[in-house]
Every structure is written in structure tokens, then in C-alpha cells.
Write an enzyme that holds these catalytic residues in place. Structure first.
Site, PDB file in Angstrom:
ATOM      1  N   LYS A 180      10.670  -0.942 -12.001  1.00  0.00           N
ATOM      2  CA  LYS A 180       9.482  -0.171 -12.584  1.00  0.00           C
ATOM      3  C   LYS A 180       9.787   1.204 -13.073  1.00  0.00           C
ATOM      4  O   LYS A 180       9.526   1.491 -14.106  1.00  0.00           O
ATOM      5  CB  LYS A 180       8.454  -0.076 -11.340  1.00  0.00           C
ATOM      6  CG  LYS A 180       7.565  -1.451 -11.142  1.00  0.00           C
ATOM      7  CD  LYS A 180       6.821  -1.487 -10.127  1.00  0.00           C
ATOM      8  CE  LYS A 180       6.176  -2.876  -9.646  1.00  0.00           C
ATOM      9  NZ  LYS A 180       5.562  -2.937  -8.394  1.00  0.00           N
ATOM     10  N   GLN A 188       3.748   0.597  -3.600  1.00  0.00           N
ATOM     11  CA  GLN A 188       4.453  -0.767  -3.251  1.00  0.00           C
ATOM     12  C   GLN A 188       4.088  -1.529  -2.001  1.00  0.00           C
ATOM     13  O   GLN A 188       4.141  -0.894  -1.068  1.00  0.00           O
ATOM     14  CB  GLN A 188       5.770  -0.605  -3.512  1.00  0.00           C
ATOM     15  CG  GLN A 188       6.617  -1.766  -3.436  1.00  0.00           C
ATOM     16  CD  GLN A 188       6.270  -2.866  -4.826  1.00  0.00           C
ATOM     17  OE1 GLN A 188       6.233  -2.249  -6.015  1.00  0.00           O
ATOM     18  NE2 GLN A 188       6.238  -3.988  -4.734  1.00  0.00           N
ATOM     19  N   ASP A 200      -2.933  -0.434 -10.260  1.00  0.00           N
ATOM     20  CA  ASP A 200      -2.684  -1.791  -9.871  1.00  0.00           C
ATOM     21  C   ASP A 200      -4.032  -2.315  -9.616  1.00  0.00           C
ATOM     22  O   ASP A 200      -4.048  -3.868  -9.514  1.00  0.00           O
ATOM     23  CB  ASP A 200      -2.044  -1.577  -8.739  1.00  0.00           C
ATOM     24  CG  ASP A 200      -0.570  -2.021  -8.390  1.00  0.00           C
ATOM     25  OD1 ASP A 200      -0.317  -2.513  -9.369  1.00  0.00           O
ATOM     26  OD2 ASP A 200       0.083  -1.704  -7.220  1.00  0.00           O
TER      27      ASP A 200
END
Ligand code: NAD
Length: 297
Positions: free
Chosen positions: A54, A98, A121
């Protein structure tokens, strides 16, 4: 093989190129780069790989990456304080924590602390709710990537029978909501579904997000159906000590029946990061009060 191969890698590369152009325009307008903060708690090896890729993709798109690596024993209070600081930081447009988090941390509280306008997200209940009622918001990256591939294949999805296998908050449920938004007739199958093969056989579109290697067989597939394989499963390879990646779909068998299919790797996987960059850019433009038109990306 009769099925068309859906090349997610090529689609994602083209999307990332468009994002890089728009990110450069953003930098010129805002006088700073669009900023994506990524928080990793602990040393989970798979999470470390994801965070590294990422960070690389963020830099390649011409955005600023802010990486926060915290020790596994980080307290909930310290993690929430970091998120509050990122929420308030004007250089940060998007925040990603994460997952999975170490067991002592409460995932729901952590996600609920992220500013929904920075929740790239799309996991915050506010964004999940917006998706459910059809309002604009951030949509989880993997299902949105699947939808982009489906739209590219089919144009309109209206009236099609879609079966989503898997009901996770990250993939299955938002995927089903997105397909409903496209006017599909949607069935969500899961671990308690009876006669899964019969359920899948009625589908024009199948999205498999299960985490079971090669579960979906050729006999389950209606000839010509579009099959999107989200699964990423590591299985023993041909040589001793070697492993290889397979999806949730028996690719060799199903590609003889389906109309089109995503491979693993090279299908849905590359779309997830591309859509994360897309969401970060959308967040950045909203942050400066100059929203991107929906057709921009
Ligand atoms: P999850 O474990 O949270 O959910 C799996 C779902 O599958 C559950 O809802 C469960 O009910 C269902 N299920 C389990 N066994 C089943 C069975 N035998 N029959 C029918 N349904 C069954 O997983 P997830 O986070 O949704 O991920 C699913 C898969 O997608 C995993 O392989 C994961 O690695 C992969 N994934 C890939 C990407 C990507 O970028 N390509 C992103 C996220 C997840």
C-alpha cells in the site's frame, strides 16, 4: 478454456494511471499531496506485506503516505489517541487501520473512532449504513473493485441473478449491497446455506468470497455466467516445500463453463489497492471542499 479472462491487473494499472493524473492535479490545486495514513499494530507477516505494498502504491500515485507502525502490545487508549490525532491532521485525507488487530484491541471501537470522512476502507458503521440506504459514502475497496470489473464486462447488471458466497462485513455484505444497487436479484450464501451448488446454479453473476480453496466447482456454474473470485488461499505447490495461491473457485474446471472469470492471482487482488487509492483521492478532494465528479474515476 472457453471463458474470457478478466484481467484485473491490467484494469487496476489503468485505474492507477488515471488516479496518478488526478492526484497531480490535486497537488497543484491544494498546494500539497493527497495524504493517506496507514496504521499497523503488531508484526502479522501478511499485514506487513499488505502495508508495504500500500505504501509503495501510494507513493507511485503521487500521494503522501504516513505510516504508523505500533508494537503488538499497544494499548487501546494509545491507538485511539493516534487515530484522533490523524482525524485532526489537515495533511491526512484518508486513514486505514490494517486488520486484523491484536486480540486485546476492540476492532469495532477502533473503526468507530476514525472520522467517517477519512474512512477510506469504508468500514465505519456510518459508511456501511450509507451504502445500505443508497447514500454516497466510502465503499470497501475489494467489493467496489469487483463491481468495477463487472460493470466493465457487462455494462448494465440490471435484472441479473447474482449470488455472493460469503457474508463478511469486508467483502460479502457490501458486495451484495452494491449488486442490489445495480438492480440485480441478489442471494447471499454462507456457511449455513443448504444446497449451495443449486443456489449458485441459478446465478448469472457469482462472487466467491469464502476463503476455501477451489470450493466452487464447474457443475455449479450456469453456462456463460460471470465468475468473480475474491478468495486468496495458499496451498501446497508442486515441488516439496513450495506453495501457490488459488482462489475459492476451481479455475480450471469453471473456466470451461463460465462466460468470463477472474484469475487468482491477477484478478480481484490488484483492484483492492487501486480502489484504496481511488477512495483516498476522493477523500482528499472532499477534504478541500472541491468534490470530484462521480464519473472522474
Ligand atoms: P471471512 O472469513 O470473514 O468470511 C468468509 C465467509 O464465507 C463467511 O461469511 C462464511 O459464512 C462463508 N463460508 C465459509 N465456509 C463456507 C462454505 N463452505 N460455504 C459457503 N460459505 C462459506 O472472509 P473474508 O474476509 O470475506 O474473505 C474471503 C476470502 O477473500 C478470503 O480468501 C480472503 O483472503 C479473500 N480476500 C481477498 C481480498 C482481495 O483483495 N482479493 C480482500 C479481502 C479478502
Amino acid at each position: 478454456m472457453t471463458a474470457r479472462l478478466i484481467d484485473g491487473k491490467a484494469f487496476a494499472a489503468a485505474l492507477r494511471a488515471r488516479i496518478a493524473t488526478l492526484a497531480a492535479e490535486f497537488s497543484a490545486t491544494a498546494g500539497r499531496k493527497a495524504g493517506l495514513a496507514v496504521v499497523l499494530v503488531g508484526e502479522d507477516p501478511a499485514s506487513q506485506v499488505y502495508v508495504r505494498s500500500k505504501a509503495k502504491a501510494t507513493a507511485e500515485a503521487g500521494m503522501a503516505g504516513f505510516e504508523h507502525r505500533l508494537p503488538a502490545e499497544t494499548s487501546q487508549a494509545d491507538l485511539l489517541a493516534l487515530i484522533a490525532a490523524l482525524n485532526a491532521d489537515p495533511a491526512v485525507d484518508g486513514i486505514l487501520v490494517q486488520l486484523p488487530l491484536p486480540a486485546h484491541l476492540d476492532e469495532h471501537t477502533v473503526i468507530a473512532t476514525i472520522d467517517p470522512d477519512k474512512d477510506v476502507d469504508g468500514f465505519h458503521v456510518s459508511n456501511a449504513g450509507r451504502l445500505a440506504v443508497g447514500l454516497p459514502g466510502f465503499v470497501p475497496c475489494t467489493p467496489l473493485g469487483c463491481l468495477m470489473l463487472l460493470r466493465d464486462q457487462l455494462g448494465s447488471l440490471a435484472g441479473l441473478n447474482a449470488v455472493v458466497i460469503g457474508r463478511s462485513n469486508i467483502v460479502g455484505k457490501p458486495m451484495a449491497q452494491l449488486l442490489l444497487g445495480e438492480n440485480c436479484t441478489v442471494t447471499i450464501a454462507h456457511s449455513r446455506t443448504r444446497n449451495l451448488a443449486d443456489v449458485v446454479r441459478g446465478a448469472d453473476v457469482v462472487v466467491a468470497a469464502v476463503g476455501r480453496p477451489e470450493l466452487v466447482k464447474a457443475e455449479w456454474i450456469k453456462p456463460g455466467a460471470i465468475v468473480i473470485d475474491v478468495g486468496i488461499n495458499r496451498v501446497p505447490g508442486d515441488a516439496p516445500g513450495k506453495t501457490r495461491l488459488v482462489g475459492d473457485v476451481d479455475f480450471a474446471g469453471v473456466s470451461a463453463v463460465a462466460g468470463a472469470i477472474t484469475p487468482v492471482p491477477g484478478g480481484v487482488g490488484p483492484m483492492t489497492i487501486a480502489v484504496l487509492l481511488r477512495n483516498a483521492l476522493v477523500a482528499a478532494y472532499r477534504h478541500i471542499g472541491d468534490p470530484l465528479p462521480p464519473e472522474a474515476i
